[in-house]
Write a protein that holds these residues in place. Structure first.
Motif, PDB file in Angstrom:
ATOM      1  N   LYS A  91      25.323 -40.951   0.255  1.00 34.02           N
ATOM      2  CA  LYS A  91      24.934 -39.686  -0.372  1.00 34.02           C
ATOM      3  C   LYS A  91      26.133 -39.008  -1.027  1.00 34.02           C
ATOM      4  N   GLU A  92      27.237 -38.985  -0.316  1.00 33.97           N
ATOM      5  CA  GLU A  92      28.432 -38.330  -0.840  1.00 33.97           C
ATOM      6  C   GLU A  92      28.948 -39.042  -2.091  1.00 33.97           C
ATOM      7  N   SER A  93      28.896 -40.364  -2.092  1.00 36.92           N
ATOM      8  CA  SER A  93      29.368 -41.122  -3.258  1.00 36.92           C
ATOM      9  C   SER A  93      28.449 -40.932  -4.456  1.00 36.92           C
ATOM     10  N   LEU A  94      27.152 -40.862  -4.207  1.00 39.58           N
ATOM     11  CA  LEU A  94      26.209 -40.591  -5.293  1.00 39.58           C
ATOM     12  C   LEU A  94      26.464 -39.204  -5.894  1.00 39.58           C
ATOM     13  N   GLU A  95      26.711 -38.244  -5.031  1.00 39.29           N
ATOM     14  CA  GLU A  95      26.996 -36.888  -5.511  1.00 39.29           C
ATOM     15  C   GLU A  95      28.273 -36.858  -6.345  1.00 39.29           C
ATOM     16  N   GLU A  96      29.268 -37.639  -5.926  1.00 38.55           N
ATOM     17  CA  GLU A  96      30.525 -37.701  -6.671  1.00 38.55           C
ATOM     18  C   GLU A  96      30.298 -38.291  -8.066  1.00 38.55           C
ATOM     19  N   LEU A  97      29.508 -39.356  -8.136  1.00 39.55           N
ATOM     20  CA  LEU A  97      29.202 -39.973  -9.427  1.00 39.55           C
ATOM     21  C   LEU A  97      28.420 -39.013 -10.319  1.00 39.55           C
ATOM     22  N   LYS A  98      27.469 -38.315  -9.710  1.00 35.25           N
ATOM     23  CA  LYS A  98      26.653 -37.362 -10.465  1.00 35.25           C
ATOM     24  C   LYS A  98      27.531 -36.252 -11.049  1.00 35.25           C
ATOM     25  N   LYS A  99      28.442 -35.746 -10.243  1.00 38.07           N
ATOM     26  CA  LYS A  99      29.320 -34.672 -10.701  1.00 38.07           C
ATOM     27  C   LYS A  99      30.235 -35.125 -11.832  1.00 38.07           C
ATOM     28  N   SER A 100      30.532 -36.414 -11.877  1.00 31.88           N
ATOM     29  CA  SER A 100      31.405 -36.940 -12.926  1.00 31.88           C
ATOM     30  C   SER A 100      30.648 -37.200 -14.224  1.00 31.88           C
ATOM     31  N   GLY A 101      29.330 -36.926 -14.217  1.00 32.02           N
ATOM     32  CA  GLY A 101      28.536 -37.046 -15.432  1.00 32.02           C
ATOM     33  C   GLY A 101      27.834 -38.368 -15.619  1.00 32.02           C
ATOM     34  N   ILE A 102      27.877 -39.234 -14.608  1.00 32.18           N
ATOM     35  CA  ILE A 102      27.216 -40.541 -14.697  1.00 32.18           C
ATOM     36  C   ILE A 102      25.738 -40.389 -14.353  1.00 32.18           C
ATOM     37  N   LYS A 103      24.879 -40.952 -15.181  1.00 32.55           N
ATOM     38  CA  LYS A 103      23.444 -40.932 -14.922  1.00 32.55           C
ATOM     39  C   LYS A 103      23.125 -41.943 -13.839  1.00 32.55           C
ATOM     40  N   LEU A 104      22.197 -41.588 -12.927  1.00 29.79           N
ATOM     41  CA  LEU A 104      21.884 -42.429 -11.772  1.00 29.79           C
ATOM     42  C   LEU A 104      20.424 -42.855 -11.776  1.00 29.79           C
ATOM     43  N   ALA A 105      20.196 -44.117 -11.426  1.00 27.51           N
ATOM     44  CA  ALA A 105      18.830 -44.634 -11.356  1.00 27.51           C
ATOM     45  C   ALA A 105      18.704 -45.602 -10.192  1.00 27.51           C
ATOM     46  N   VAL A 106      17.463 -45.820  -9.754  1.00 25.08           N
ATOM     47  CA  VAL A 106      17.134 -46.871  -8.797  1.00 25.08           C
ATOM     48  C   VAL A 106      16.175 -47.831  -9.479  1.00 25.08           C
ATOM     49  N   PHE A 107      16.457 -49.125  -9.362  1.00 24.45           N
ATOM     50  CA  PHE A 107      15.546 -50.163  -9.841  1.00 24.45           C
ATOM     51  C   PHE A 107      15.416 -51.203  -8.732  1.00 24.45           C
ATOM     52  N   SER A 108      14.231 -51.290  -8.147  1.00 26.49           N
ATOM     53  CA  SER A 108      14.008 -52.107  -6.958  1.00 26.49           C
ATOM     54  C   SER A 108      12.773 -52.979  -7.120  1.00 26.49           C
ATOM     55  N   ASN A 109      12.719 -54.067  -6.341  1.00 26.00           N
ATOM     56  CA  ASN A 109      11.506 -54.885  -6.275  1.00 26.00           C
ATOM     57  C   ASN A 109      10.497 -54.331  -5.278  1.00 26.00           C
ATOM     58  N   LYS A 110      10.843 -53.272  -4.581  1.00 23.22           N
ATOM     59  CA  LYS A 110       9.886 -52.590  -3.728  1.00 23.22           C
ATOM     60  C   LYS A 110       8.836 -51.918  -4.610  1.00 23.22           C
ATOM     61  N   SER A 111       7.620 -51.750  -4.085  1.00 21.96           N
ATOM     62  CA  SER A 111       6.555 -51.116  -4.863  1.00 21.96           C
ATOM     63  C   SER A 111       7.015 -49.772  -5.409  1.00 21.96           C
ATOM     64  N   ASP A 112       6.623 -49.486  -6.638  1.00 21.52           N
ATOM     65  CA  ASP A 112       7.099 -48.291  -7.330  1.00 21.52           C
ATOM     66  C   ASP A 112       6.827 -47.012  -6.545  1.00 21.52           C
ATOM     67  N   GLU A 113       5.662 -46.932  -5.905  1.00 29.79           N
ATOM     68  CA  GLU A 113       5.329 -45.711  -5.167  1.00 29.79           C
ATOM     69  C   GLU A 113       6.318 -45.465  -4.039  1.00 29.79           C
ATOM     70  N   TYR A 114       6.758 -46.529  -3.367  1.00 28.65           N
ATOM     71  CA  TYR A 114       7.705 -46.363  -2.267  1.00 28.65           C
ATOM     72  C   TYR A 114       9.105 -46.064  -2.775  1.00 28.65           C
ATOM     73  N   VAL A 115       9.479 -46.676  -3.888  1.00 27.49           N
ATOM     74  CA  VAL A 115      10.786 -46.367  -4.467  1.00 27.49           C
ATOM     75  C   VAL A 115      10.885 -44.875  -4.767  1.00 27.49           C
ATOM     76  N   LYS A 116       9.851 -44.336  -5.357  1.00 28.20           N
ATOM     77  CA  LYS A 116       9.867 -42.916  -5.716  1.00 28.20           C
ATOM     78  C   LYS A 116       9.860 -42.024  -4.471  1.00 28.20           C
ATOM     79  N   MET A 117       8.999 -42.349  -3.497  1.00 29.47           N
ATOM     80  CA  MET A 117       8.925 -41.535  -2.279  1.00 29.47           C
ATOM     81  C   MET A 117      10.230 -41.599  -1.494  1.00 29.47           C
ATOM     82  N   MET A 118      10.781 -42.804  -1.349  1.00 32.03           N
ATOM     83  CA  MET A 118      11.986 -42.957  -0.543  1.00 32.03           C
ATOM     84  C   MET A 118      13.210 -42.349  -1.223  1.00 32.03           C
ATOM     85  N   ALA A 119      13.299 -42.508  -2.539  1.00 32.81           N
ATOM     86  CA  ALA A 119      14.415 -41.884  -3.251  1.00 32.81           C
ATOM     87  C   ALA A 119      14.378 -40.371  -3.093  1.00 32.81           C
ATOM     88  N   ASP A 120      13.181 -39.815  -3.142  1.00 31.40           N
ATOM     89  CA  ASP A 120      13.035 -38.364  -3.013  1.00 31.40           C
ATOM     90  C   ASP A 120      13.304 -37.905  -1.586  1.00 31.40           C
TER      91      ASP A 120
END
Length: 216
Positions: A91-120
């Motif tokens: 979480k801390e590393s993602l926040e650091e990347l976000k603050k530096s202006g890097i766009k973040l995404a998740v792309f997984s082979n898990k079902s889309d509904e779970y990717v969205k729920m779990m990311a949130d």
């Protein structure tokens, strides 16, 4: 310069193994089979849901596959966050990347509904785009990653894919983007080094640093 970082989910930003094992064992029980442990499950994580189930239970009769998938999905819908947690420091590393202006995404082979729920539920709104299977061909096909880059307005040489497996590194190769392999995931450092084609990191801090400096 890296402008977009796309992450795998299972084994990269979250340890999902225990809950996946629970769902597989419920499915095996439906077929009258003995339970398996996490080490067994570990060998088959990374494919889409049906591929994963069939790898863990290879002798399912063709006319029973639909029922088995239904059992798996019903169980996983109840247990998917019982033991699943973000890896320490992610979480801390993602926040650091976000603050530096890097766009973040998740792309997984898990079902889309779970990717969205779990990311949130695990990471709040830190990801700009979340994408799972069922919309584009499953990884290592690059279609989903390329769609994310298109939506970001970022070129392939300005992006990196971060994962823990050969499926992830091959996704990056197929999309012609840089790759970072994380040794804390489901395959380990030796596997990733032998695979080649990626920088290998041992901690989320190291991951964030290499992405920010573009030191691939």
């Amino acid at each position: 310069m890296v402008k977009a970082a796309i992450f795998d989910l299972d084994g990269t930003i979250a340890n999902t193994l225990a809950d996946l094992t629970t769902a597989i064992n419920a499915t095996r029980k439906y077929y009258g089979l003995d339970e398996v442990d996490e080490e067994f499950i570990l060998k088959f994580v990374n494919g889409d849901t049906v591929t994963f189930i069939l790898a863990c239970i290879p002798d399912i009769p063709k006319d029973e596959i639909e029922n088995g998938v239904a059992v798996y999905k019903r169980t996983y819908s109840k247990c998917y966050l019982e033991k699943t947690k973000p890896y320490d420091g992610i979480k801390e590393s993602l926040e650091e990347l976000k603050k530096s202006g890097i766009k973040l995404a998740v792309f997984s082979n898990k079902s889309d509904e779970y990717v969205k729920m779990m990311a949130d539920e695990l990471f709040g709104g830190i990801f700009d785009i979340t994408l799972g299977s069922g919309i584009f061909p499953s990884k290592p096909a690059p279609d989903g990653a390329l769609d994310i880059l298109d939506r970001f307005g970022v070129s392939s040489d300005e992006a990196v894919y971060i994962g823990d497996s050969d499926v992830d590194i091959n996704t990056a190769k197929n999309a012609n983007i840089k790759a970072v392999g994380v040794s804390w995931g489901y395959r380990g450092r030796e596997f990733l080094e032998n695979l080649g084609g990626c920088a290998v990191v041992d901690t989320p801090d190291e991951m964030a640093a290499i992405i920010k400096c573009g030191g691939f």
